[in-house]
Enzyme design. Structure first.
Site, short mmCIF file in Angstrom:
data_model
loop_
_atom_site.label_atom_id
_atom_site.label_comp_id
_atom_site.label_asym_id
_atom_site.label_seq_id
_atom_site.Cartn_x
_atom_site.Cartn_y
_atom_site.Cartn_z
N GLY A 10 0.83 -1.22 0.00
CA GLY A 10 0.00 0.00 0.00
C GLY A 10 0.85 1.25 0.00
N GLY A 13 -0.49 4.79 -0.91
CA GLY A 13 -1.61 5.32 -0.13
C GLY A 13 -1.25 6.54 0.70
CD GLN A 14 -4.19 10.10 4.89
OE1 GLN A 14 -4.83 9.13 5.31
NE2 GLN A 14 -4.29 11.29 5.41
CG LEU A 15 0.48 5.62 7.25
CD1 LEU A 15 0.82 6.90 7.99
CD2 LEU A 15 -0.27 4.66 8.20
CG ASP A 36 -0.15 0.57 -4.01
OD1 ASP A 36 -1.20 0.07 -4.46
OD2 ASP A 36 -0.15 1.39 -3.08
NE ARG A 38 -4.45 1.54 -9.44
CZ ARG A 38 -5.38 0.65 -9.14
NH1 ARG A 38 -5.67 -0.32 -9.98
NH2 ARG A 38 -6.05 0.72 -8.00
CE1 TYR A 141 -9.91 0.30 7.54
CE2 TYR A 141 -10.95 1.55 9.31
CZ TYR A 141 -9.83 1.24 8.55
OH TYR A 141 -8.64 1.88 8.80
CE LYS A 145 -7.36 -1.67 9.23
NZ LYS A 145 -6.04 -1.98 8.63
CB ILE A 171 -3.73 9.81 9.25
CG1 ILE A 171 -3.66 8.62 10.21
CG2 ILE A 171 -2.33 10.38 8.99
CD1 ILE A 171 -2.87 7.43 9.69
N1 SER Z 1 -9.27 6.97 8.79
C1 SER Z 1 -9.98 5.73 8.78
C2 SER Z 1 -11.27 5.85 8.05
O1 SER Z 1 -11.84 6.92 8.07
C3 SER Z 1 -10.25 5.29 10.18
O2 SER Z 1 -9.22 4.50 10.63
O3 SER Z 1 -11.74 4.90 7.52
#
Ligand code: SER
Length: 315
Positions: A10, A13-15, A36, A38, A141, A145, A171
């Site tokens: 990933g 991605g953002q992080l 990733d 792509r 989600y 987790k 984040i």
């Molecule tokens: N930032 C995440 C979301 O909004 C939460 O962990 O899905």
């Protein structure tokens, strides 16, 4: 000391896109393998295309680069997850099982797994939700987790695999955009403000959620992964947080720089997801066990976000 060889999933991605840079700084560009689905034409360093559902390709990369640490960031976030629950379960859970199994077989020393405040459900106390409160999530989600956290603990207890994890709040960073999450508004709002636009918010104006500034989030990962093994007492996932605020409070913070900036509220299905999450979490275990300490509060973050986004705009 043996040179670490890092694999990140990933990575676009953002992080991931920010963590890659930090890990390259720490371990050297040639010791970090970003992966990733792509390719990324702006990427500097080693990049491999990888669908983490493909166990064979994953194992061959771990073997090829003699990987010692994996940061498994590939996932579908909360809002997108509700649109495709079964796919989300597959992506978020099966890929993590692949990572754990490959790590075990190839003697990877450490694994990082990002969990989320989404592990808590609507019946958990909203304020300073405790580390050990029962986990009955309302989203797929969150369900994935919770499962991931338990897989992490299972591999640690049964196989001694050193898996470490953080429960991230939303984040917020200037470097990258989130996608498909419920906390995404808190990044989008800054982009609108610096471009002179009003913002339409998909959450209610008083919907308080826990958040963390990107720099603190990255530092938390590095500090957790560097902490001596004996300090890691929690093998599911650590609560961490930086600050808590509502869209209205964030708007007020931005108005200190852009007095005419306005937010309009049009809550959609994401409001229900947000309402099932804590408004703040208790991160005292992380503080006690490995000295976690967030540095950014809302106004420091706003000042930095605006300054950095304006600088990027000029480039
Ligand atoms: N930032 C995440 C979301 O909004 C939460 O962990 O899905």
């Amino acid at each position: 000391m043996e040179q670490e060889k890092i694999l990140i999933t990933g990575a676009n991605g953002q992080l991931g896109s920010v963590l890659v840079g930090r890990l390259q700084e720490k371990h050297g560009v040639h010791n970090v393998i970003a992966t990733d689905l792509r390719s990324n034409k702006n990427f500097i360093g080693i990049f491999e295309i990888l669908d983490v559902l493909d166990l064979e390709k994953l194992s061959s990369l771990v073997l090829k680069y003699k990987i010692t640490q994996i940061y498994h960031l590939a996932a579908i976030l909360s809002a997108n997850g509700e649109k495709s629950p079964v796919l989300t379960w597959d992506i978020n859970t099966k890929t993590f099982c692949n990572i754990l199994e490959t790590s075990l077989i190839n003697k990877v020393k450490k694994v990082f797994f990002p969990s989320s405040i989404a592990v808590y459900g609507k019946d958990a106390p909203k304020h300073k939700t405790s580390q050990n409160h029962e986990l009955t999530p309302s989203t797929v989600y969150g369900i994935s987790k919770v499962a991931g956290e338990n897989w992490a603990k299972y591999y640690f207890e049964n196989h001694g695999l050193d898996v470490r994890s953080l429960r991230f709040p939303g984040i917020i960073g200037y470097q990258s955009l989130p996608g498909g999450g419920t906390t995404d508004y808190a990044v989008d709002i800054y982009h609108k403000a610096i471009n002179g636009n009003d913002f339409e918010c998909f959450l209610a104006k008083n919907m308080i959620l826990p958040m963390i500034y990107m720099q603190d989030a990255i530092r938390a990962i590095i500090e957790l992964m560097d902490a001596p093994k004996k300090c890691i007492k929690i093998r599911t996932s650590y609560n961490i947080t930086g600050m808590s605020f509502s869209p209205e409070e964030l708007t007020l913070s931005i108005q200190k720089f852009y007095p005419n900036f306005k937010t309009y509220y049009r809550p959609d299905f994401r409001q229900k997801i947000a309402a099932s999450w804590p408004s703040s979490v208790d991160d005292s275990c992380a503080k006690k066990d490995w000295n976690w300490n967030p540095l950014f509060l809302i106004d420091d973050m706003t000042e930095t976000m605006i300054k950095e986004l304006k600088r990027k705009d000029k480039i």
